[in-house]
Design a protein around this motif. Structure first.
Motif, PDB file in Angstrom:
ATOM      1  N   PRO A 134       0.822  -1.210   0.000  1.00  0.00           N
ATOM      2  CA  PRO A 134       0.000   0.000   0.000  1.00  0.00           C
ATOM      3  C   PRO A 134       0.858   1.263   0.000  1.00  0.00           C
ATOM      4  O   PRO A 134       1.758   1.410   0.823  1.00  0.00           O
ATOM      5  CB  PRO A 134      -0.806  -0.135   1.298  1.00  0.00           C
ATOM      6  CG  PRO A 134      -0.911  -1.609   1.517  1.00  0.00           C
ATOM      7  CD  PRO A 134       0.410  -2.150   1.060  1.00  0.00           C
ATOM      8  N   SER A 135       0.564   2.138  -0.954  1.00  0.00           N
ATOM      9  CA  SER A 135       1.335   3.369  -1.124  1.00  0.00           C
ATOM     10  C   SER A 135       0.400   4.478  -1.571  1.00  0.00           C
ATOM     11  O   SER A 135      -0.706   4.222  -2.051  1.00  0.00           O
ATOM     12  CB  SER A 135       2.430   3.182  -2.184  1.00  0.00           C
ATOM     13  OG  SER A 135       3.193   2.025  -1.959  1.00  0.00           O
ATOM     14  N   VAL A 136       0.856   5.701  -1.429  1.00  0.00           N
ATOM     15  CA  VAL A 136       0.145   6.850  -2.001  1.00  0.00           C
ATOM     16  C   VAL A 136       0.898   7.267  -3.254  1.00  0.00           C
ATOM     17  O   VAL A 136       2.092   7.570  -3.195  1.00  0.00           O
ATOM     18  CB  VAL A 136       0.063   8.021  -1.007  1.00  0.00           C
ATOM     19  CG1 VAL A 136      -0.579   9.233  -1.672  1.00  0.00           C
ATOM     20  CG2 VAL A 136      -0.748   7.631   0.217  1.00  0.00           C
ATOM     21  N   VAL A 137       0.202   7.240  -4.385  1.00  0.00           N
ATOM     22  CA  VAL A 137       0.855   7.467  -5.679  1.00  0.00           C
ATOM     23  C   VAL A 137       0.047   8.479  -6.483  1.00  0.00           C
ATOM     24  O   VAL A 137      -1.193   8.496  -6.424  1.00  0.00           O
ATOM     25  CB  VAL A 137       0.958   6.144  -6.468  1.00  0.00           C
ATOM     26  CG1 VAL A 137       1.639   6.367  -7.822  1.00  0.00           C
ATOM     27  CG2 VAL A 137       1.726   5.096  -5.661  1.00  0.00           C
ATOM     28  N   GLU A 138       0.752   9.302  -7.246  1.00  0.00           N
ATOM     29  CA  GLU A 138       0.070  10.238  -8.138  1.00  0.00           C
ATOM     30  C   GLU A 138      -0.741   9.466  -9.179  1.00  0.00           C
ATOM     31  O   GLU A 138      -0.303   8.424  -9.672  1.00  0.00           O
ATOM     32  CB  GLU A 138       1.088  11.125  -8.844  1.00  0.00           C
ATOM     33  CG  GLU A 138       1.783  12.126  -7.931  1.00  0.00           C
ATOM     34  CD  GLU A 138       2.787  12.958  -8.709  1.00  0.00           C
ATOM     35  OE1 GLU A 138       2.381  14.000  -9.254  1.00  0.00           O
ATOM     36  OE2 GLU A 138       3.954  12.551  -8.772  1.00  0.00           O
ATOM     37  N   VAL A 139      -1.911   9.972  -9.492  1.00  0.00           N
ATOM     38  CA  VAL A 139      -2.807   9.298 -10.425  1.00  0.00           C
ATOM     39  C   VAL A 139      -2.103   8.977 -11.736  1.00  0.00           C
ATOM     40  O   VAL A 139      -2.210   7.865 -12.266  1.00  0.00           O
ATOM     41  CB  VAL A 139      -4.062  10.155 -10.687  1.00  0.00           C
ATOM     42  CG1 VAL A 139      -4.865   9.594 -11.857  1.00  0.00           C
ATOM     43  CG2 VAL A 139      -4.934  10.212  -9.432  1.00  0.00           C
ATOM     44  N   GLU A 140      -1.361   9.920 -12.277  1.00  0.00           N
ATOM     45  CA  GLU A 140      -0.694   9.706 -13.562  1.00  0.00           C
ATOM     46  C   GLU A 140       0.307   8.561 -13.504  1.00  0.00           C
ATOM     47  O   GLU A 140       0.490   7.823 -14.474  1.00  0.00           O
ATOM     48  CB  GLU A 140       0.000  10.997 -14.016  1.00  0.00           C
ATOM     49  CG  GLU A 140      -0.964  12.112 -14.415  1.00  0.00           C
ATOM     50  CD  GLU A 140      -1.943  11.665 -15.503  1.00  0.00           C
ATOM     51  OE1 GLU A 140      -1.488  11.021 -16.480  1.00  0.00           O
ATOM     52  OE2 GLU A 140      -3.145  11.943 -15.375  1.00  0.00           O
ATOM     53  N   LYS A 141       0.961   8.377 -12.392  1.00  0.00           N
ATOM     54  CA  LYS A 141       1.945   7.307 -12.259  1.00  0.00           C
ATOM     55  C   LYS A 141       1.272   5.941 -12.153  1.00  0.00           C
ATOM     56  O   LYS A 141       1.867   4.913 -12.514  1.00  0.00           O
ATOM     57  CB  LYS A 141       2.834   7.561 -11.044  1.00  0.00           C
ATOM     58  CG  LYS A 141       3.771   8.750 -11.214  1.00  0.00           C
ATOM     59  CD  LYS A 141       4.688   8.922 -10.010  1.00  0.00           C
ATOM     60  CE  LYS A 141       5.631  10.109 -10.213  1.00  0.00           C
ATOM     61  NZ  LYS A 141       6.534  10.307  -9.050  1.00  0.00           N
TER      62      LYS A 141
END
Length: 221
Positions: A134-141
């Protein structure tokens, strides 16, 4: 061993109980918020199971990722029951429980949930084995991540954002189920992932606004 577990990482409230032989589960979907609905729901559920809080040996709790407010409500509730009864808590990663809805699926299962604007929580499982924590990632990535996976299927409240690069799972499959939650609690218990009530914290991955503003100021220097 009597186990009670709950998860409040989504809009639903998921609860489960087992006495070692029988398994009981319930999910609530409604307009009432967790803070209002959780206590009466658990009270009614335990009555249906014919068990008292004092009879429970181990408590389980989904720790997210998800809304910090919802997670803290659920965790505080479990901590209170565990403290009163002097019993331990077994934390469970909520996204793993969701992935279990796809047991037997040959696709890579990706859970994507709304986070801060332009970001999502993302995690990925292949045959129920974690291949992306589980991570927080930019939508584009996330689009790039999905393109690198094996026939991915996405599920979660942000799933439709990625329908151009992955199959979107049915909406009802984005919520944890009590029987799967209990299974993970038992597996983590066997692995000695047992904690005292005050040691359990939600899996909250987003940086605070203060942290993000500080980073921006430092980059501008």
């Amino acid at each position: 061993m009597k186990i009670f577990a709950l998860d409040t990482s989504t809009e639903a409230i998921c609860v489960g109980y087992t006495d070692g032989q029988n398994v009981y589960s319930m999910s609530y979907f409604g307009v009432e918020k967790h803070a209002v609905k959780l206590a009466p729901l658990v009270n009614d559920f335990l009555k249906l199971c014919n068990v008292k809080v004092s009879d429970i040996d181990v408590f389980g709790c989904g720790i997210g990722p998800g809304s910090l407010t919802s997670l803290r409500i659920g965790l505080a509730f479990v901590q209170a029951m565990a403290c009163v009864t002097s019993k331990p808590i077994v934390p469970v990663v909520s996204s793993k429980v969701v992935a279990m809805n796809f047991s037997g699926c040959e696709r890579d299962v990706v859970i994507v949930k709304k986070a801060r604007e332009d970001f999502v929580y993302v995690s990925c499982y292949r045959n129920l084995q974690e291949i992306l924590a589980p991570s927080v990632v930019e939508v584009e990535k996330v689009f790039d991540i999905l393109k690198s996976l094996k026939d991915p299927i996405v599920v979660g409240d942000a799933a439709n954002t990625f329908e151009s690069v992955a199959v979107v799972g049915k909406e009802e499959l984005q919520y944890p189920r009590g029987e799967f939650l209990l299974h993970e609690v038992m597996e983590n218990f066997k692995a000695n992932m047992v904690r005292k009530p005050h040691e359990v914290e939600p899996l909250y991955l987003q940086k605070s606004i203060a942290e993000m503003n500080l980073e921006k100021r430092l980059k501008g220097q």
